[in-house]
Design a protein around this motif. Structure first.
Motif, PDB file in Angstrom:
ATOM      1  N   GLN A 166       0.830  -1.206   0.000  1.00 27.65           N
ATOM      2  CA  GLN A 166       0.000   0.000   0.000  1.00 27.65           C
ATOM      3  C   GLN A 166       0.860   1.249   0.000  1.00 27.65           C
ATOM      4  OE1 GLN A 166      -2.971   0.493   2.975  1.00 27.65           O
ATOM      5  NE2 GLN A 166      -4.304  -1.125   2.211  1.00 27.65           N
ATOM      6  N   GLN A 167       1.898   1.241   0.802  1.00 25.95           N
ATOM      7  CA  GLN A 167       2.758   2.410   0.890  1.00 25.95           C
ATOM      8  C   GLN A 167       3.438   2.694  -0.447  1.00 25.95           C
ATOM      9  OE1 GLN A 167       5.411   1.940   4.201  1.00 25.95           O
ATOM     10  NE2 GLN A 167       3.759   1.778   5.685  1.00 25.95           N
ATOM     11  N   ARG A 168       3.908   1.656  -1.102  1.00 24.96           N
ATOM     12  CA  ARG A 168       4.559   1.854  -2.403  1.00 24.96           C
ATOM     13  C   ARG A 168       3.568   2.402  -3.429  1.00 24.96           C
ATOM     14  NH1 ARG A 168       6.524  -3.474  -0.951  1.00 24.96           N
ATOM     15  NH2 ARG A 168       8.643  -3.309  -0.114  1.00 24.96           N
ATOM     16  N   GLN A 169       2.341   1.875  -3.414  1.00 27.12           N
ATOM     17  CA  GLN A 169       1.332   2.376  -4.351  1.00 27.12           C
ATOM     18  C   GLN A 169       0.994   3.831  -4.047  1.00 27.12           C
ATOM     19  OE1 GLN A 169      -2.116  -0.250  -4.734  1.00 27.12           O
ATOM     20  NE2 GLN A 169      -0.793  -2.048  -4.564  1.00 27.12           N
ATOM     21  N   PHE A 170       0.939   4.166  -2.761  1.00 33.18           N
ATOM     22  CA  PHE A 170       0.639   5.551  -2.407  1.00 33.18           C
ATOM     23  C   PHE A 170       1.705   6.503  -2.946  1.00 33.18           C
ATOM     24  CE2 PHE A 170       1.466   9.210   0.276  1.00 33.18           C
ATOM     25  CZ  PHE A 170       0.270   9.881   0.145  1.00 33.18           C
ATOM     26  N   PHE A 171       2.961   6.199  -2.720  1.00 34.18           N
ATOM     27  CA  PHE A 171       4.007   7.131  -3.120  1.00 34.18           C
ATOM     28  C   PHE A 171       4.225   7.152  -4.640  1.00 34.18           C
ATOM     29  CE2 PHE A 171       5.029   6.713   1.390  1.00 34.18           C
ATOM     30  CZ  PHE A 171       5.043   8.062   1.715  1.00 34.18           C
ATOM     31  N   THR A 172       3.841   6.071  -5.302  1.00 32.53           N
ATOM     32  CA  THR A 172       3.830   6.111  -6.766  1.00 32.53           C
ATOM     33  C   THR A 172       2.790   7.113  -7.245  1.00 32.53           C
ATOM     34  OG1 THR A 172       4.585   3.823  -6.978  1.00 32.53           O
ATOM     35  CG2 THR A 172       3.437   4.774  -8.863  1.00 32.53           C
ATOM     36  N   LEU A 173       1.587   7.037  -6.679  1.00 28.16           N
ATOM     37  CA  LEU A 173       0.530   7.971  -7.060  1.00 28.16           C
ATOM     38  C   LEU A 173       0.883   9.396  -6.622  1.00 28.16           C
ATOM     39  CD1 LEU A 173      -2.219   8.262  -8.381  1.00 28.16           C
ATOM     40  CD2 LEU A 173      -3.281   7.821  -6.160  1.00 28.16           C
ATOM     41  N   PHE A 174       1.469   9.540  -5.441  1.00 29.51           N
ATOM     42  CA  PHE A 174       1.904  10.844  -4.936  1.00 29.51           C
ATOM     43  C   PHE A 174       2.790  11.535  -5.965  1.00 29.51           C
ATOM     44  CE2 PHE A 174       4.675  13.740  -2.728  1.00 29.51           C
ATOM     45  CZ  PHE A 174       3.983  14.209  -1.626  1.00 29.51           C
ATOM     46  N   ARG A 175       3.716  10.795  -6.501  1.00 30.40           N
ATOM     47  CA  ARG A 175       4.657  11.353  -7.481  1.00 30.40           C
ATOM     48  C   ARG A 175       3.975  11.608  -8.824  1.00 30.40           C
ATOM     49  NH1 ARG A 175       8.696   9.493 -11.150  1.00 30.40           N
ATOM     50  NH2 ARG A 175      10.656  10.646 -10.972  1.00 30.40           N
ATOM     51  N   ASP A 176       3.109  10.682  -9.249  1.00 31.36           N
ATOM     52  CA  ASP A 176       2.476  10.795 -10.565  1.00 31.36           C
ATOM     53  C   ASP A 176       1.456  11.923 -10.635  1.00 31.36           C
ATOM     54  OD1 ASP A 176       3.989   8.663 -11.367  1.00 31.36           O
ATOM     55  OD2 ASP A 176       2.370   7.186 -11.244  1.00 31.36           O
ATOM     56  N   MET A 177       0.860  12.309  -9.500  1.00 27.73           N
ATOM     57  CA  MET A 177      -0.176  13.336  -9.516  1.00 27.73           C
ATOM     58  C   MET A 177       0.378  14.752  -9.609  1.00 27.73           C
ATOM     59  SD  MET A 177      -3.251  12.217  -6.922  1.00 27.73           S
ATOM     60  CE  MET A 177      -2.207  12.115  -5.483  1.00 27.73           C
ATOM     61  N   ARG A 178       1.635  14.914  -9.408  1.00 21.38           N
ATOM     62  CA  ARG A 178       2.205  16.261  -9.341  1.00 21.38           C
ATOM     63  C   ARG A 178       2.076  16.978 -10.685  1.00 21.38           C
ATOM     64  NH1 ARG A 178       8.263  17.805  -7.050  1.00 21.38           N
ATOM     65  NH2 ARG A 178       8.011  20.080  -7.151  1.00 21.38           N
ATOM     66  N   SER A 179       1.603  18.227 -10.611  1.00 25.74           N
ATOM     67  CA  SER A 179       1.487  19.050 -11.804  1.00 25.74           C
ATOM     68  C   SER A 179       1.447  20.516 -11.363  1.00 25.74           C
ATOM     69  CB  SER A 179       0.207  18.692 -12.584  1.00 25.74           C
ATOM     70  OG  SER A 179      -0.912  19.404 -12.088  1.00 25.74           O
ATOM     71  N   PRO A 180       1.568  21.474 -12.304  1.00 27.39           N
ATOM     72  CA  PRO A 180       1.481  22.890 -11.912  1.00 27.39           C
ATOM     73  C   PRO A 180       0.140  23.258 -11.305  1.00 27.39           C
ATOM     74  CG  PRO A 180       2.422  22.654 -14.124  1.00 27.39           C
ATOM     75  CD  PRO A 180       1.898  21.315 -13.736  1.00 27.39           C
ATOM     76  N   TYR A 181      -0.875  22.419 -11.543  1.00 24.23           N
ATOM     77  CA  TYR A 181      -2.218  22.713 -11.050  1.00 24.23           C
ATOM     78  C   TYR A 181      -2.597  21.892  -9.814  1.00 24.23           C
ATOM     79  CZ  TYR A 181      -2.703  25.160 -15.466  1.00 24.23           C
ATOM     80  OH  TYR A 181      -2.524  26.022 -16.524  1.00 24.23           O
ATOM     81  N   LEU A 182      -1.680  21.037  -9.363  1.00 24.07           N
ATOM     82  CA  LEU A 182      -1.995  20.184  -8.220  1.00 24.07           C
ATOM     83  C   LEU A 182      -0.731  19.958  -7.385  1.00 24.07           C
ATOM     84  CD1 LEU A 182      -4.133  18.364  -6.792  1.00 24.07           C
ATOM     85  CD2 LEU A 182      -3.284  16.477  -8.200  1.00 24.07           C
ATOM     86  N   THR A 183      -0.777  20.398  -6.122  1.00 20.31           N
ATOM     87  CA  THR A 183       0.293  20.113  -5.174  1.00 20.31           C
ATOM     88  C   THR A 183      -0.198  19.039  -4.219  1.00 20.31           C
ATOM     89  OG1 THR A 183       1.029  22.417  -5.258  1.00 20.31           O
ATOM     90  CG2 THR A 183       1.852  21.081  -3.449  1.00 20.31           C
ATOM     91  N   VAL A 184       0.651  18.046  -3.949  1.00 17.63           N
ATOM     92  CA  VAL A 184       0.269  16.935  -3.087  1.00 17.63           C
ATOM     93  C   VAL A 184       1.124  16.951  -1.821  1.00 17.63           C
ATOM     94  CG1 VAL A 184      -0.143  14.459  -2.944  1.00 17.63           C
ATOM     95  CG2 VAL A 184      -0.259  15.612  -5.167  1.00 17.63           C
TER      96      VAL A 184
END
Length: 533
Positions: free
Chosen positions: A194-212
Motif C-alpha cells: 500500500q505504501q509503495r502504491q501511495f508514493f507512486t501515485l503521490f509522485r504521478d499526480m504532481r502538476s502545476p495545477y496540483l500540489t500533493v
C-alpha cells in the motif's frame, strides 16, 4: 469545556481557536501551503492532522485573493480494503481523491453544472444521480471487508493522465490557480505494498495545477523505488524540543485553549508539577492532554502516580498490541520493549544520577550503523509507536564509530524515578547530547533477537482483518464512558460497531444529535487508527 484528543473531533472553524503558534509548527503550515510537495513525519498524537487542517482553513480563508483551493482527504479507511485486486489501494485512493476534490468544490459553491473535466472525475456523463460511479467504486472498496471475493468494476475510474488533465481543465474553468491536496493517514503502516502504491501515485499526480502533501508515521513508512524522499518532496520531521526556552509556555497555552478555569487555576498553583507533565509528553499534545485529565488535581502525589501509570504501562499498551495483531512480528516487538525497559532506560537513568550534579543529563542513546538488521526493524517500530524518536544520523561515537542517535520518550525515563516531581525538571533542564548511551554493532543486548529465528520475510506483513474485527472495543482508544455506552447497546466488537447503522450508534449515547455525531466519529476514528497498526 470538552477536551479534544483527536483532530477528527474538531470542526474546521474551531481549528484556529485551538492553535498555539510554535515556530516549527508555523513553518510547517507555511510549507504545506506552498507549491512544493511536503511530507510530514510524526508519531500518533503529535499534531500532523491538526496542521493539515490548519493549512486547509487558512487557504480557504484566503481563497478569494490567492485562488489556491485546499482539499483535505484522509485515507484512514484503507485498513478495510480486502479484495483480490493487487492494485486495490491505488484504485481506491484515486477514487477517494476524485470524490473529495469534487465534494470540497461543491461545498464551496464552485461547481454547479457538468463539464467534461467534472465528468471524468465522477465517471458519469450525467451528473443528476444520487451517487456517481466514482463514489460507488470508492464505497465498494471500503465495504470489501464484508465480501472479499466480490469483484469491483473500476471501468469508470480515470487513468492517472486523464486525472491530471482533468484537474488542469477544472482549474482553468473555475479560475483556480492550483488545488492543494492535503492527505492524512497516507497508507497502512504494516502493508508495504500500500505504501509503495501511495508514493507512486503521490509522485504521478504532481502538476502545476496540483500540489500533493501527506502525513506519515516515522520508522515504518516505505517509500518504494519510484519515489525519492529527498527529491520528490520536502520532508518535515514534526517534533517539539523540550529544551526550547518557550516550550513550557507553549504547552501551557495548548492546554489553556481547551481547559476550564479550574484546570488553569490548578496549573497556576502547581507550575512545577505541570512542567513535569509537559516535559514527560515529549511535545506530544495527545499525551499531555490525556495525562492532565488523568491527574486531576496537580499535586505532587497525583502527578507522580500519573507518570508511573501512564509512562510505565499505558503508553506501552499500543506497542504491545502490535505483537497480538502481527504474530510474525512478536519477537521483534517484544525484544524492542525489553531492550528499552531493561537496557536503555536503566543505563540512561544511572548516568543521570551520576552526572546531574555536573550539570549534564541525558535521554539519548546511540546505535552502530552496522547493528543487525532485525535491531533496526525493532527500532523502527519503536519510532512508530513514539517510544523513541530518531535524533540524528551519521553521528560519531567512541572510537570514531558512526551510527544513529535516538531520543527516548522523556516520560518513560521519568517513570523510573521514585518521585518524578523531585528531579524531573532538573533532568529536563540539563539535557545534553554529550551523554548518549552507546550500543555497538555486536552488543550483547542484541543476541536474543538474533537467535529468535525470525526472518526478514516475516516483517512484510498484511493485516489479518477477520481476526481484528472480532476484537473487543475495549482495546480501542476510547474513554471508559464511550465504551460503556457502546457495550450497553450490544456493540461489543469492532465488527459490531462498523456494521451498526448511524442511528444505532447514536442511540448508544442517549445524547443530542450533535454530541452523538461527535461520539460516532470518535468511535470510527479509534477503529481506523487501531486497524492501521
Amino acid at each position: 469545556m470538552a477536551i479534544y484528543i483527536r483532530t477528527e473531533d474538531i470542526k474546521l472553524e474551531e481549528i484556529p481557536k485551538l492553535y498555539v503558534e510554535m515556530q516549527q509548527d508555523k513553518a510547517c503550515v507555511e510549507s504545506l501551503k506552498s507549491t512544493s510537495p511536503v511530507i510530514i513525519i510524526g508519531s500518533r498524537g503529535v499534531g500532523k492532522s491538526f496542521l493539515l487542517r490548519l493549512a486547509q482553513y487558512e487557504q480557504l480563508e484566503s481563497f478569494s485573493e490567492e485562488r489556491v483551493f485546499p482539499v483535505y482527504t484522509t485515507l484512514r479507511k484503507s485498513s478495510l480494503i480486502h479484495t483480490s485486486d493487487s492494485q486495490q489501494f491505488y484504485h481506491w485512493m484515486l477514487a477517494r481523491i476524485c470524490h473529495d476534490i469534487l465534494r470540497s468544490l461543491r461545498q464551496k459553491g464552485l461547481i454547479h453544472t457538468l463539464t467534461s473535466s467534472i465528468s471524468m472525475l465522477t465517471g458519469e456523463s450525467d451528473n443528476n444521480i444520487e451517487k456517481t460511479a466514482i463514489e460507488l467504486i470508492m464505497e465498494a472498496y471500503e465495504n470489501s471487508w464484508q465480501n472479499p471475493a466480490e469483484n469491483i468494476d473500476i471501468s469508470a475510474l480515470p487513468t492517472i493522465d486523464n486525472f491530471v488533465e482533468s484537474i488542469e481543465d477544472l482549474c482553468q474553468t473555475l479560475n483556480i490557480d492550483r488545488i492543494n491536496l492535503l492527505i492524512d493517514e497516507a497508507a497502512h503502516v504494516f502493508i508495504p505494498s500500500q505504501q509503495r502504491q501511495f508514493f507512486t501515485l503521490f509522485r504521478d499526480m504532481r502538476s502545476p495545477y496540483l500540489t500533493v502533501n501527506a502525513a506519515v508515521y516515522p520508522g515504518v513508512t516505505i517509500y518504494g523505488d519510484t519515489f525519492q524522499a529527498s527529491h520528490d518532496a520536502t520532508m518535515i520531521d514534526l517534533h517539539r524540543d523540550i529544551t526550547d526556552k518557550d516550550y513550557i509556555n507553549a504547552m501551557r497555552e495548548l492546554v489553556k485553549k481547551q481547559s476550564d478555569s479550574d484546570t488553569m487555576n490548578q496549573i497556576s498553583q502547581n507550575r512545577s508539577n505541570f512542567a513535569i507533565l509537559a516535559y514527560s509528553c515529549g511535545g506530544n499534545p495527545r499525551h499531555l492532554l490525556k495525562t492532565i485529565m488523568q491527574t486531576g488535581k496537580l499535586n505532587s502525589n497525583n502527578v507522580n502516580t500519573t507518570i508511573r501509570e501512564y509512562y510505565r504501562s499505558e503508553i506501552w499498551a499500543e506497542h504491545s498490541q502490535l505483537s497480538e495483531k502481527y504474530a510474525g512480528l512478536r519477537p521483534i516487538i517484544d525484544w524492542g520493549r525489553n531492550f528499552i525497559e531493561e537496557k536503555v532506560l536503566p543505563e540512561i537513568s544511572s548516568k543521570n544520577i551520576k552526572f546531574i550534579e555536573d550539570g549534564i543529563t541525558s535521554s539519548y542513546f546511540w546505535i552502530h550503523r552496522d547493528a543487525p538488521q532485525l535491531v533496526n526493524e525493532a527500532l523502527r517500530i519503536l519510532e512508530y509507536t513514539g517510544i523513541i524518536s530518531g535524533h540524528s544520523q551519521g553521528i560519531k561515537a567512541s572510537r570514531s564509530n558512526i551510527g544513529t542517535r535516538y531520543c527516548v520518550n522523556f516520560g518513560c525515563l521519568l517513570s523510573l524515578e521514585d518521585r518524578a516531581t523531585a528531579r524531573g525538571t532538573a533532568i529536563a533542564e540539563k539535557l545534553s547530547i554529550k551523554r548518549m548511551t552507546e550500543f555497538g554493532m555486536n552488543n550483547g543486548a542484541f543476541d536474543s533477537l538474533i537467535k529468535s529465528g525470525i526472518s526478514d520475510k516475516q516483517i512484510d506483513l498484511s493485516i489479518q482483518l477477520k481476526s481484528q474485527m472480532e476484537k473487543s472495543i475495549d482495546i480501542l482508544d476510547l474513554t471508559p464512558w464511550q465504551k460503556d455506552k457502546l457495550h450497553g447497546e450490544n456493540l461489543n466488537t469492532i465488527d459490531d460497531v462498523l456494521r451498526a447503522s448511524e442511528s444505532d450508534i447514536m442511540n448508544a449515547y442517549y445524547v443530542g444529535d450533535v454530541r452523538a455525531r461527535q461520539m460516532k466519529n470518535s468511535a470510527y476514528a479509534a477503529i481506523y487508527e487501531y486497524l492501521a497498526g
